[in-house]
Design a protein around this motif. Structure first.
Motif, mmCIF file in Angstrom:
data_model
loop_
_atom_site.group_PDB
_atom_site.id
_atom_site.type_symbol
_atom_site.label_atom_id
_atom_site.label_comp_id
_atom_site.label_asym_id
_atom_site.label_seq_id
_atom_site.Cartn_x
_atom_site.Cartn_y
_atom_site.Cartn_z
ATOM 1 N N ALA A 88 57.813 63.121 55.022
ATOM 2 C CA ALA A 88 57.290 62.652 53.736
ATOM 3 C C ALA A 88 58.394 62.149 52.801
ATOM 4 O O ALA A 88 58.101 61.668 51.713
ATOM 5 C CB ALA A 88 56.516 63.774 53.052
ATOM 6 N N ILE A 89 59.643 62.247 53.219
ATOM 7 C CA ILE A 89 60.759 61.817 52.368
ATOM 8 C C ILE A 89 61.547 60.741 53.095
ATOM 9 O O ILE A 89 62.096 60.981 54.173
ATOM 10 C CB ILE A 89 61.681 63.005 52.006
ATOM 11 N N GLY A 90 61.568 59.550 52.516
ATOM 12 C CA GLY A 90 62.314 58.437 53.109
ATOM 13 C C GLY A 90 61.853 58.082 54.507
ATOM 14 O O GLY A 90 62.660 57.660 55.326
ATOM 15 N N LYS A 91 60.557 58.272 54.772
ATOM 16 C CA LYS A 91 59.964 57.946 56.079
ATOM 17 C C LYS A 91 60.666 58.679 57.222
ATOM 18 O O LYS A 91 60.798 58.155 58.325
ATOM 19 C CB LYS A 91 59.986 56.438 56.310
ATOM 20 N N GLY A 92 61.154 59.877 56.940
ATOM 21 C CA GLY A 92 61.781 60.685 57.976
ATOM 22 C C GLY A 92 63.244 60.370 58.238
ATOM 23 O O GLY A 92 63.874 60.985 59.087
ATOM 24 N N LYS A 93 63.785 59.395 57.497
ATOM 25 C CA LYS A 93 65.193 59.044 57.650
ATOM 26 C C LYS A 93 66.067 60.207 57.166
ATOM 27 O O LYS A 93 65.687 60.928 56.250
ATOM 28 C CB LYS A 93 65.478 57.790 56.812
ATOM 29 N N GLU A 94 67.228 60.409 57.766
ATOM 30 C CA GLU A 94 68.095 61.512 57.369
ATOM 31 C C GLU A 94 68.572 61.341 55.924
ATOM 32 O O GLU A 94 68.964 60.261 55.515
ATOM 33 C CB GLU A 94 69.318 61.611 58.288
ATOM 34 N N VAL A 95 68.502 62.429 55.191
ATOM 35 C CA VAL A 95 68.926 62.478 53.795
ATOM 36 C C VAL A 95 70.078 63.479 53.702
ATOM 37 O O VAL A 95 70.027 64.540 54.314
ATOM 38 C CB VAL A 95 67.761 62.930 52.876
ATOM 39 N N THR A 96 71.097 63.128 52.939
ATOM 40 C CA THR A 96 72.238 64.018 52.728
ATOM 41 C C THR A 96 72.305 64.396 51.259
ATOM 42 O O THR A 96 72.219 63.523 50.387
ATOM 43 C CB THR A 96 73.550 63.338 53.160
ATOM 44 N N VAL A 97 72.422 65.685 50.999
ATOM 45 C CA VAL A 97 72.451 66.208 49.629
ATOM 46 C C VAL A 97 73.616 67.182 49.505
ATOM 47 O O VAL A 97 73.815 68.034 50.362
ATOM 48 C CB VAL A 97 71.132 66.948 49.303
ATOM 49 N N ASP A 98 74.372 67.038 48.429
ATOM 50 C CA ASP A 98 75.427 68.002 48.120
ATOM 51 C C ASP A 98 74.859 69.045 47.179
ATOM 52 O O ASP A 98 74.075 68.731 46.278
ATOM 53 C CB ASP A 98 76.617 67.302 47.443
ATOM 54 N N GLY A 99 75.256 70.284 47.386
ATOM 55 C CA GLY A 99 74.776 71.350 46.527
ATOM 56 C C GLY A 99 75.671 72.565 46.613
ATOM 57 O O GLY A 99 76.717 72.541 47.266
ATOM 58 N N CYS A 100 75.241 73.611 45.952
ATOM 59 C CA CYS A 100 75.995 74.858 46.005
ATOM 60 C C CYS A 100 75.033 76.020 45.790
ATOM 61 O O CYS A 100 73.951 75.861 45.249
ATOM 62 C CB CYS A 100 77.116 74.874 44.987
ATOM 63 N N SER A 101 75.471 77.179 46.263
ATOM 64 C CA SER A 101 74.690 78.402 46.144
ATOM 65 C C SER A 101 75.538 79.482 45.510
ATOM 66 O O SER A 101 76.687 79.680 45.918
ATOM 67 C CB SER A 101 74.221 78.887 47.521
ATOM 68 N N ALA A 102 74.968 80.153 44.520
ATOM 69 C CA ALA A 102 75.570 81.364 43.953
ATOM 70 C C ALA A 102 74.827 82.529 44.574
ATOM 71 O O ALA A 102 73.592 82.546 44.607
ATOM 72 C CB ALA A 102 75.422 81.362 42.438
#
Length: 144
Positions: A88-102
């Motif tokens: 359902a996101i970008g027609k299944g194309k790979e998405v890259t996201v930067d993030g962090c966890s505390a």
């Protein structure tokens, strides 16, 4: 990258996670965990399991790579990059996201988990009309 064993267990957990493989959640998360991300605030391991079941239901895959990690006592911080695919996101194309966890541990389990990431980068920029609108807002803000 060499990281604290608890951080490594956290990464291993999320890199093997699937909708049909949530059993190890009880080993890593405290029953009274507080989980917060840009969309939800969840209290309790059972609610977290429900959230993960829903989130991973249609997910093709998600892979997390550690960028940096710091652990002091029972508190940790991890910056990561997530690559995922969802139909359902970008027609299944790979998405890259930067993030962090505390993270905070109590009795060897995660009692507090807060994720920080750009929801626009993860979802909104992959929806045509919303992408156009967020692009216009960013452009306006940059012009000021």
């Amino acid at each position: 990258m060499l990281v604290d064993a608890r951080i490594q267990a956290f990464l291993d957990y999320f890199n093997q996670l699937s909708n049909s493989n949530l059993g190890s959640t009880e080993a890593i998360y405290h029953p009274k965990v507080l989980f917060i991300d840009p969309v939800h605030q969840i209290r309790g391991r059972d609610q977290l399991i429900s959230y993960l079941e829903h989130g991973y239901q249609r997910l093709n895959y998600a892979r997390f790579t550690a960028e940096q990690a710091v652990v002091t006592g029972d508190e940790g911080f991890l910056s990561w990059q997530m690559c995922f695919s969802h139909p359902a996101i970008g027609k299944g194309k790979e998405v890259t996201v930067d993030g962090c966890s505390a993270l905070r541990w109590q009795e060897g389990q995660i009692i507090y988990h807060r994720d920080y990431y750009d929801l626009t980068e993860m979802v909104y920029q992959h929806i045509p009309v919303v992408s156009w609108l967020t692009g216009k807002v960013r452009q306006k803000m940059a012009d000021k």
